[in-house]
Design a protein around this motif. Sequence first.
Motif, PDB file in Angstrom:
ATOM      1  N   MET A 119      12.947   9.764  10.806  1.00 39.14           N
ATOM      2  CA  MET A 119      12.066  10.318  11.827  1.00 39.14           C
ATOM      3  C   MET A 119      10.927   9.347  12.150  1.00 39.14           C
ATOM      4  O   MET A 119      10.690   8.992  13.283  1.00 39.14           O
ATOM      5  CB  MET A 119      11.493  11.663  11.362  1.00 39.14           C
ATOM      6  CG  MET A 119      12.536  12.761  11.198  1.00 39.14           C
ATOM      7  SD  MET A 119      13.265  13.286  12.787  1.00 39.14           S
ATOM      8  CE  MET A 119      14.921  12.609  12.644  1.00 39.14           C
ATOM      9  N   GLU A 120      10.212   8.901  11.124  1.00 39.13           N
ATOM     10  CA  GLU A 120       9.117   7.971  11.355  1.00 39.13           C
ATOM     11  C   GLU A 120       8.602   7.436  10.023  1.00 39.13           C
ATOM     12  O   GLU A 120       8.973   7.931   8.950  1.00 39.13           O
ATOM     13  CB  GLU A 120       7.972   8.627  12.127  1.00 39.13           C
ATOM     14  CG  GLU A 120       7.319   9.788  11.411  1.00 39.13           C
ATOM     15  CD  GLU A 120       6.211  10.417  12.241  1.00 39.13           C
ATOM     16  OE1 GLU A 120       5.920   9.914  13.348  1.00 39.13           O
ATOM     17  OE2 GLU A 120       5.621  11.406  11.777  1.00 39.13           O
ATOM     18  N   GLY A 149       0.816  -1.200   0.000  1.00 38.27           N
ATOM     19  CA  GLY A 149       0.000   0.000   0.000  1.00 38.27           C
ATOM     20  C   GLY A 149       0.848   1.247   0.000  1.00 38.27           C
ATOM     21  O   GLY A 149       2.032   1.226  -0.355  1.00 38.27           O
ATOM     22  N   VAL A 150       0.239   2.366   0.414  1.00 42.83           N
ATOM     23  CA  VAL A 150       0.935   3.652   0.421  1.00 42.83           C
ATOM     24  C   VAL A 150       1.594   3.877   1.775  1.00 42.83           C
ATOM     25  O   VAL A 150       1.165   3.337   2.790  1.00 42.83           O
ATOM     26  CB  VAL A 150      -0.023   4.820   0.105  1.00 42.83           C
ATOM     27  CG1 VAL A 150      -0.555   4.724  -1.311  1.00 42.83           C
ATOM     28  CG2 VAL A 150      -1.170   4.871   1.117  1.00 42.83           C
ATOM     29  N   ALA A 151       2.631   4.691   1.761  1.00 37.79           N
ATOM     30  CA  ALA A 151       3.315   5.084   3.005  1.00 37.79           C
ATOM     31  C   ALA A 151       4.179   6.294   2.706  1.00 37.79           C
ATOM     32  O   ALA A 151       4.499   6.592   1.539  1.00 37.79           O
ATOM     33  CB  ALA A 151       4.181   3.945   3.540  1.00 37.79           C
ATOM     34  N   MET A 152       4.547   6.977   3.761  1.00 39.60           N
ATOM     35  CA  MET A 152       5.500   8.079   3.653  1.00 39.60           C
ATOM     36  C   MET A 152       6.576   7.871   4.707  1.00 39.60           C
ATOM     37  O   MET A 152       6.282   7.775   5.894  1.00 39.60           O
ATOM     38  CB  MET A 152       4.825   9.429   3.844  1.00 39.60           C
ATOM     39  CG  MET A 152       5.703  10.610   3.410  1.00 39.60           C
ATOM     40  SD  MET A 152       6.659  11.346   4.751  1.00 39.60           S
ATOM     41  CE  MET A 152       5.411  12.389   5.490  1.00 39.60           C
ATOM     42  N   VAL A 153       7.821   7.765   4.254  1.00 43.57           N
ATOM     43  CA  VAL A 153       8.945   7.597   5.173  1.00 43.57           C
ATOM     44  C   VAL A 153       9.567   8.978   5.357  1.00 43.57           C
ATOM     45  O   VAL A 153      10.045   9.582   4.402  1.00 43.57           O
ATOM     46  CB  VAL A 153       9.978   6.598   4.620  1.00 43.57           C
ATOM     47  CG1 VAL A 153      11.056   6.336   5.667  1.00 43.57           C
ATOM     48  CG2 VAL A 153       9.304   5.297   4.209  1.00 43.57           C
ATOM     49  N   GLU A 154       9.541   9.454   6.606  1.00 45.64           N
ATOM     50  CA  GLU A 154       9.960  10.823   6.897  1.00 45.64           C
ATOM     51  C   GLU A 154      11.389  10.853   7.423  1.00 45.64           C
ATOM     52  O   GLU A 154      11.753  10.079   8.309  1.00 45.64           O
ATOM     53  CB  GLU A 154       9.010  11.445   7.920  1.00 45.64           C
ATOM     54  CG  GLU A 154       9.278  12.909   8.199  1.00 45.64           C
ATOM     55  CD  GLU A 154       8.271  13.499   9.163  1.00 45.64           C
ATOM     56  OE1 GLU A 154       8.571  14.562   9.741  1.00 45.64           O
ATOM     57  OE2 GLU A 154       7.198  12.893   9.360  1.00 45.64           O
ATOM     58  N   PHE A 155      12.174  11.774   6.875  1.00 50.33           N
ATOM     59  CA  PHE A 155      13.565  11.933   7.266  1.00 50.33           C
ATOM     60  C   PHE A 155      13.860  13.387   7.596  1.00 50.33           C
ATOM     61  O   PHE A 155      13.127  14.298   7.213  1.00 50.33           O
ATOM     62  CB  PHE A 155      14.513  11.528   6.118  1.00 50.33           C
ATOM     63  CG  PHE A 155      14.408  10.098   5.679  1.00 50.33           C
ATOM     64  CD1 PHE A 155      15.166   9.107   6.290  1.00 50.33           C
ATOM     65  CD2 PHE A 155      13.560   9.731   4.628  1.00 50.33           C
ATOM     66  CE1 PHE A 155      15.087   7.787   5.871  1.00 50.33           C
ATOM     67  CE2 PHE A 155      13.474   8.416   4.197  1.00 50.33           C
ATOM     68  CZ  PHE A 155      14.239   7.444   4.827  1.00 50.33           C
TER      69      PHE A 155
END
Length: 581
Positions: free
Chosen positions: A284-285, A266-272
């Motif tokens: 970050m998360e 599925g969709v996701a956002m990996v935050e840096f």
Amino acid sequence: MSDGKRYRVLVLDADMIPALTVSRSLAQRGCHVYLAGHVERPLASRSNAIDTYYQYPDPLQSTNLFVEWLLAHVESNEYDLVVPVTERVVVPLSRNIEKFSRIKIALPSRESLEVALDKSRTLTLAKKVGVPCPHSVTVSTVEQLSAAAATLNFPVVIKPSRSIAVAASGSSQLQVSYAFDLSELESGCEHALKFGPVILQEYFAGDGVGIELIAKQGEIIYSFQHLRLHEVPLTGGGSSLRKSVPVMPDLLEASRKLISALGWNGVAMVEFKHNPRSDKFCLMEINGRFWGSLPLAAAAGADFPAMLFDLEVKGAVGAYPPYRNNVYCRLLSRDMHWYEAILRSDADTRIVNVPDAAGVLKGLGLFLHPRHRYDVQSLLDPLPGLIDIGQMLKIYYSRALAFLDELKFRGQQRKAWSSGEVAAAISSARSILFLCYGNINRSALADVLVRAYAEDSGIVVASAGFHDEEGRPADPVMVEVAAQFDLELGNLRSSCVTPQQLRDSDVIFVMEKRHYDKLLDMDIGLSKKIFLLGAHHGGTSRSVEIEDPYGRAQDVYLACYEQVVEAVDQIKSVIALQVGE
């Protein structure tokens, strides 16, 4: 869609802007889009992309009722797909997924979602696969904070392990905060620890960037990167202005390791956070859902809602063109708050680089950029954007009226002090009450400073607050500040103000206008004996209100202490004249 069928999709979390983006995307591709949320008439419900809007119970306040509502709704309506947008519905749906066996819900596996939702488990996974993270310590009790702080360099970022936490008292949306010393760490963790473990991280300076992606069974199919330009609050929060940038190979590789290990679907956002000077980055998360900056991706040509539909309904993501770089997208209502915060200098410059006038003008200049877009406003779907602007104008009009009322109130309070009205009230008083919100800082401090002096003159002094929990000790930071001036606050205990106490008090000193307003709501007859403590003519502070220092930096406590002392000196001088000292 290409097969000619008009698919039926239910989009949840209608009050969130990404739900509007999802709805617009799927409607443009021929879907019948139905929208649901817990508020009465959200912006997205006014979109021409929506067939029907439904209202359900608040998932945070009534989780079981929400699940029951959705079960009944999908059983009586035929949907090809249900799309959740935020964690407040993702979490209960994932935990009750067996009940929804007859309907397709766009969710990753429960196991992978649990790791993404739990920041402690996310960090553990990152270390395992070799993705850099800030130095972190997890604590479960206040007693563990001192030992944990000894291993960290301040400033420290306080991250609740879960953004949506559940305790016996109910669900709560928890926020990230910052601490610059142990006392701030303790006050910042106090609430979050009631809901579970808290992660303490060393602050990593850098730009906020996100790798947004869609994956099938751990394999990234399409990726997009954005750079945050404005955040609200300024110390870090949701972005109000961002732009599309080329995907950085190092960040994509780090995301690939995480997504592969999770077997993500599925969709996701990996935050840096990425530091452009050192070219170093830290995780970050992982946001295991649609993200707040989704409108930017859509504006740049990265149509993640359509990709998710393909994946969930058709089993595979088709070919999508590369997205456009240097596209800017702005959430107008939130960005107005960003400019306000800059004008008010409402930022902790210890961790925020506040732009100068040139930087602010540059941001304003982007309104004229040919690739500038808006999260809500759209020529093809104008009504939500027009309503959004109308709501903003209404808010600013109300705030303007409130500001004028505030100016009038402050003027009246200053006049009460300068004309001798306050002095006359003190001279004839037999009882004085100091009042603030919690009765552990401002009013407690004023009480101790005045009580012994006034009671020698036959005046009874007391303090109280609106906080309904009694018996709390004085704020430890204020205790420490007061001790520097040989003033003992450690024996104080808070009390909650009562109607009888208000009637029995001859003079009531409050710290803020909202305290004054609240007392008038309780009893309009009190107006003649309520005064703003900080409005005296001898103050060195520009503000006539004495703000609550709770949970803030120690220098804020010191400034509060000095304001209270200055005001108390004015009261003491009146009492001294009364007794002929």
